[in-house]
Design a protein around this motif. Structure first.
Motif, mmCIF file in Angstrom:
data_model
loop_
_atom_site.group_PDB
_atom_site.id
_atom_site.type_symbol
_atom_site.label_atom_id
_atom_site.label_comp_id
_atom_site.label_asym_id
_atom_site.label_seq_id
_atom_site.Cartn_x
_atom_site.Cartn_y
_atom_site.Cartn_z
ATOM 1 N N ALA A 276 0.847 -1.206 0.000
ATOM 2 C CA ALA A 276 0.000 0.000 0.000
ATOM 3 C C ALA A 276 0.874 1.245 0.000
ATOM 4 O O ALA A 276 0.587 2.225 -0.689
ATOM 5 N N GLU A 277 1.974 1.216 0.778
ATOM 6 C CA GLU A 277 2.876 2.371 0.814
ATOM 7 C C GLU A 277 3.534 2.580 -0.548
ATOM 8 O O GLU A 277 3.674 3.716 -1.009
ATOM 9 N N CYS A 278 3.921 1.473 -1.213
ATOM 10 C CA CYS A 278 4.512 1.590 -2.562
ATOM 11 C C CYS A 278 3.504 2.219 -3.525
ATOM 12 O O CYS A 278 3.853 3.048 -4.363
ATOM 13 N N LEU A 279 2.250 1.835 -3.365
ATOM 14 C CA LEU A 279 1.185 2.362 -4.219
ATOM 15 C C LEU A 279 1.032 3.872 -3.986
ATOM 16 O O LEU A 279 0.888 4.657 -4.932
ATOM 17 N N VAL A 280 1.091 4.286 -2.707
ATOM 18 C CA VAL A 280 0.973 5.717 -2.369
ATOM 19 C C VAL A 280 2.120 6.500 -3.004
ATOM 20 O O VAL A 280 1.922 7.532 -3.643
ATOM 21 N N ILE A 281 3.357 5.988 -2.862
ATOM 22 C CA ILE A 281 4.522 6.677 -3.440
ATOM 23 C C ILE A 281 4.386 6.708 -4.963
ATOM 24 O O ILE A 281 4.676 7.714 -5.604
ATOM 25 N N GLY A 282 3.912 5.593 -5.534
ATOM 26 C CA GLY A 282 3.705 5.527 -6.985
ATOM 27 C C GLY A 282 2.746 6.610 -7.451
ATOM 28 O O GLY A 282 2.988 7.299 -8.438
#
Length: 484
Positions: free
Chosen positions: A23-29
């Motif tokens: 989820a954090e990777c998705l937010v940064i993406g």
């Protein structure tokens, strides 16, 4: 590192689905990237008879998760990168990887690149070659570089000449924004620069504080509070920083969003916390919200004060996080993201720079009218403490609860009472109210304080109150009180 990615792959364990880190990777993406492909990995762990339906189920789930993001409708590919895991024999060939390569080819695009402006490169690896010099490899974020150019390494405060360059083992004489390049310069100790930024000499600034425009990340639980500390990721480093939030003055809540500029001429309203639909700033807000009446500003800003200075370009991406949150807690650690609009290079920025920033707090004091002096003046009490210097409030406007406008004329006696001039005169009704209240008070007096308290409680319904409203700028060294 996320700002160098043009197309991301979000790798999900098909047996577990979306995890906190995914989820954090998705937010940064969403903040730093334009295109994405979802890769469901480890399909070899699914029993063959149920494999297809499990993949379809997880694909649907992922598509639902991405519905409200910029990656809505992106491709989802199922693979097993290494069937049987790390112990499996080399003869085991991957599943689905050739399909993934085809999808990546179909999604690949030529990003628009621009060689103009200052050279800036994010270095992620540094090593020396005997007899040649020191090589820095990384991605060019802006501008271009040629053989023989001078480049600055701000972290080391040195400037070096470019001796040679390579892109993917091929010597080149020129490289520009978006290129991945190794730059060889005259020898220095590579241990001093594992990662960091290099640039056109004197084009980067080292700052102690900054003004950013920002947005809260919706998955972050809890309020963003003024004076709180966050991990601030900016340029190529992460440092601790303290924040102070502010918004436009309420009359400008709906003003057009100002992209990439900050106006020091305008007044801004200090906020105890970032204003959002879920902010708990006041009960009153919640009630308004139920009526659908809560007004949020279209744009908000923060003053960031760094614990140690950071080197970064203007208008760079800023991410604020709580990285000390327990990694096993099922919660997003990324709190806000924004753009750096103005850096403060002077170490003494609190004296030299901050007074330019017109952020104000609204102050509201209330007192009561004690008695009438004549048709144009009254004596007030309970607005100031006994020890307050009333002189500094002289000339400020006040309003009586009965509607008259008044001006503070000066102190009266030693106990914090004061005189108010009413330029348009008191209304007859007001005079009656005040005299009734003060008669009750004096009747109750006669040395019996408990009675006086009782009486003032009863008469408070008729007591005429005085309200004093003013603005005070947070960074004004003279702490002046201002009324519009």
């Amino acid at each position: 590192g996320a700002q160098i990615i043009d197309l991301m792959m979000l790798v999900i364990d098909v047996t577990k689905g979306m995890q906190t880190q995914s989820a954090e990777c998705l937010v940064i993406g969403q903040i730093a990237c334009q295109k994405m492909v979802v890769v469901l990995n480890k399909i070899d762990l699914l029993p063959e008879e149920k494999r297809q339906s499990a993949i379809e189920k997880m694909t649907k789930k992922m598509q639902k998760t991405l519905e409200n993001t910029k990656f809505c409708g992106c491709p989802v590919v199922a693979v097993a990168a290494k069937p049987g895991g790390p112990e499996a024999p080399e003869s085991e060939s991957p599943l689905g990887v050739s399909e993934l390569i085809e999808v990546l080819k179909s999604q690949a695009y030529l990003p628009s690149r621009d060689p103009s402006g200052h050279f800036l490169m994010a270095v992620d690896h540094c090593f020396s070659i005997k007899g040649q010099g020191t090589v820095m490899t990384g991605t060019i974020l802006s501008g271009s570089v040629s053989l023989g150019d001078n480049v600055e390494i701000p972290a080391l405060k040195v400037t070096k000449k470019v001796k040679s360059m390579q892109m993917f083992h091929t010597p080149v004489t020129y490289a520009m924004q978006g290129d991945r390049v190794g730059i060889c310069v005259t020898q220095f100790d590579p241990k001093l620069l594992e990662r960091g930024l290099i640039c056109t000499p004197e084009s980067l600034h080292t700052i102690h504080a900054a003004i950013i425009s920002l947005k809260k990340i919706q998955y972050f639980r809890g309020a963003l509070q003024t004076k709180a500390k966050f991990h601030i990721t900016v340029g190529h480093e992460t440092v601790m920083g303290r924040v102070m939030f502010f918004s436009p003055a309420p009359a400008d809540f709906n003003a057009e969003i100002q992209e990439n500029v900050f106006d020091f001429e305008k007044d801004y309203l200090y906020q105890e916390e970032y204003l959002s639909r879920d902010s708990s700033s006041s009960e009153e807000n919640k009630e308004n919200d139920q009526a659908g009446g809560v007004q949020l500003p279209r744009q908000q800003w923060a003053l960031l004060e760094f614990e140690k200075p950071v080197t970064c370009p203007k208008l760079c991406l800023v991410i604020g996080s709580k990285l000390d949150t327990d990694i096993h807690a099922n919660t997003c650690r990324l709190a806000f993201h924004g753009v750096l609009l103005q850096g403060m290079e002077d170490k003494n920025y609190t004296e030299t720079f901050l007074p330019r920033l017109k952020v104000y707090k609204l102050k509201h004091k209330e007192g009561q009218v004690e008695r009438v002096m004549d048709d144009y003046s009254v004596i007030g009490r309970s607005l100031f403490k006994k020890e307050t210097n009333i002189q500094i409030f002289v000339g400020l406007k006040v309003k009586l609860s009965t509607g008259e406008d008044g001006i503070i004329d000066g102190g009266f006696g030693q106990s914090g009472k004061f005189k108010i001039r009413i330029p348009d005169g008191l209304k007859p009704h007001t005079k009656t109210l005040i005299s009734v209240a003060s008669k009750k008070k004096s009747k109750a007096g006669k040395g019996d304080t408990t009675k006086e308290d009782e009486s003032s409680k009863n008469s408070s319904a008729q007591a005429v109150t005085i309200s004093l409203l003013f603005k005070r700028y947070v960074f004004d060294t003279q702490k002046k009180m201002i009324q519009s």
